[in-house]
Design a protein around this motif. Sequence first.
Motif, short mmCIF file in Angstrom:
data_model
loop_
_atom_site.label_atom_id
_atom_site.label_comp_id
_atom_site.label_asym_id
_atom_site.label_seq_id
_atom_site.Cartn_x
_atom_site.Cartn_y
_atom_site.Cartn_z
N ILE A 30 -3.62 1.83 -20.84
CA ILE A 30 -4.15 1.66 -19.52
C ILE A 30 -3.23 1.80 -18.39
CG2 ILE A 30 -4.66 -0.74 -19.41
CD1 ILE A 30 -7.31 -0.22 -17.89
N ILE A 31 -3.04 2.71 -17.44
CA ILE A 31 -2.31 2.69 -16.58
C ILE A 31 -3.13 2.88 -15.01
CG2 ILE A 31 -0.40 3.99 -15.23
CD1 ILE A 31 0.13 5.15 -18.17
N THR A 32 -2.39 1.73 -14.09
CA THR A 32 -3.05 1.75 -12.84
C THR A 32 -1.95 2.40 -11.90
OG1 THR A 32 -4.37 -0.03 -13.07
CG2 THR A 32 -4.07 0.37 -10.88
N ILE A 33 -2.49 3.28 -10.95
CA ILE A 33 -1.51 4.03 -9.86
C ILE A 33 -2.03 3.88 -8.56
CG2 ILE A 33 -0.38 6.11 -9.42
CD1 ILE A 33 -1.01 7.21 -12.44
N PHE A 34 -1.20 3.70 -7.75
CA PHE A 34 -1.44 3.60 -6.20
C PHE A 34 -0.50 4.90 -5.60
CE2 PHE A 34 -2.20 -0.55 -7.39
CZ PHE A 34 -3.29 -0.92 -6.77
N THR A 35 -1.06 5.73 -4.74
CA THR A 35 -0.37 6.75 -4.12
C THR A 35 -0.38 6.55 -2.60
OG1 THR A 35 -1.32 8.19 -5.97
CG2 THR A 35 -0.36 9.24 -3.97
N CYS A 36 0.60 7.18 -2.16
CA CYS A 36 0.76 6.79 -0.74
C CYS A 36 2.00 7.99 0.03
CB CYS A 36 1.26 5.54 -0.13
SG CYS A 36 1.37 5.44 1.51
N GLY A 37 1.80 8.29 0.95
CA GLY A 37 2.90 9.20 1.78
C GLY A 37 3.94 8.38 2.17
N SER A 38 3.93 6.99 2.32
CA SER A 38 4.99 6.04 2.73
C SER A 38 5.37 5.44 1.55
CB SER A 38 4.24 5.08 3.80
OG SER A 38 5.14 4.26 4.16
N GLU A 39 6.54 5.63 1.32
CA GLU A 39 7.31 4.70 0.26
C GLU A 39 7.32 3.06 0.51
OE1 GLU A 39 11.32 4.83 -2.45
OE2 GLU A 39 11.34 5.77 -0.53
N LYS A 40 7.58 3.05 1.90
CA LYS A 40 7.69 1.52 2.36
C LYS A 40 6.58 0.92 2.01
CE LYS A 40 9.25 -1.18 6.27
NZ LYS A 40 9.76 -1.15 7.73
N PHE A 41 5.38 1.34 2.33
CA PHE A 41 4.06 0.73 2.15
C PHE A 41 3.94 0.37 0.67
CE2 PHE A 41 -0.36 0.82 0.68
CZ PHE A 41 -1.09 0.03 1.81
N LEU A 42 4.28 1.23 -0.37
CA LEU A 42 4.04 0.99 -1.80
C LEU A 42 5.08 -0.26 -2.23
CD1 LEU A 42 3.29 4.44 -3.43
CD2 LEU A 42 1.61 2.77 -2.67
N VAL A 43 6.28 -0.19 -1.79
CA VAL A 43 7.35 -1.03 -1.82
C VAL A 43 6.86 -2.46 -1.70
CG1 VAL A 43 9.84 -1.91 -1.52
CG2 VAL A 43 9.29 0.41 -1.80
N THR A 44 6.34 -2.76 -0.40
CA THR A 44 5.88 -3.85 0.16
C THR A 44 4.54 -4.19 -0.87
OG1 THR A 44 6.76 -3.13 2.24
CG2 THR A 44 5.05 -5.33 2.19
N LEU A 45 3.71 -3.36 -0.91
CA LEU A 45 2.38 -3.83 -1.88
C LEU A 45 3.06 -4.36 -3.36
CD1 LEU A 45 -0.70 -1.38 -2.40
CD2 LEU A 45 0.31 -2.67 -4.39
#
Length: 238
Positions: A159-174
């Motif tokens: 099982i793999i969970t993926i988040f996608t975003c146009g902002s790398e900074k948002f995902l790093v902080t998440l």
Amino acid sequence: MYTDPRGGHNRKTVNKDFFKKWSPKMAYVTGLIYADGAVEDVRKSSRTCYTTIASKDKELLVDVCQAMESNHNIYIYKGAIREFPGGKRYLTKSINVLRIGSKSIFQDLLNIGVTPRKSLTLQFPKVPQRFLKYFVRGYFDGDGCVNVSLKKNRLKPVIITIFTCGSEKFLVTLSKIVGKVIDMSTQKINFQSRAFRLRYRMHDSLKLLKFMYKGLNDAPFLKRKYDIYQKYLLTIQN
């Protein structure tokens, strides 16, 4: 009952104070807006501001309307062939859209951190920790996915969970904030198909999903994604 003070038989209702105070439902809808929403100031032409949420799952927008005490209509935008930078043409899919006109809601979302044309500049908001799971669930239901596959040399599926975003900074902080709350290592962010992706595999994925679905009925959730997770749990228990 929350009404438009200008009156009129076709005025729609909504809780204009919905985003003023954090709650499970407010955190969830805010997360969904961060993923699949937009705010627009059109006071020069229409005397108001709009908040828009798009989803291919109409039932999710119905749940959002109930959470916001809104009776706004949900419209279907049919798919069409559109040209993107570089001259490439794609057939876009049909999508459901909820559009709410309210200057108060617009300002409250600005105060939280939602801005017009936010896709590439998105930054993680200051979410109170006890509401973090609902915000992450909302973002996941908008720009996340959960995949289950059977790999070679494995007896049970992965099982793999993926988040996608146009902002790398948002995902790093998440990744940093969630990792600290549920004791997971910071994950690597990859760029793929014109967007950044944050992936959680196996045990981290299960820890994250368990975290997101705590207090399941305190806020909306997208049933088809939740069902994938539940079906996987049944599979590995057998």
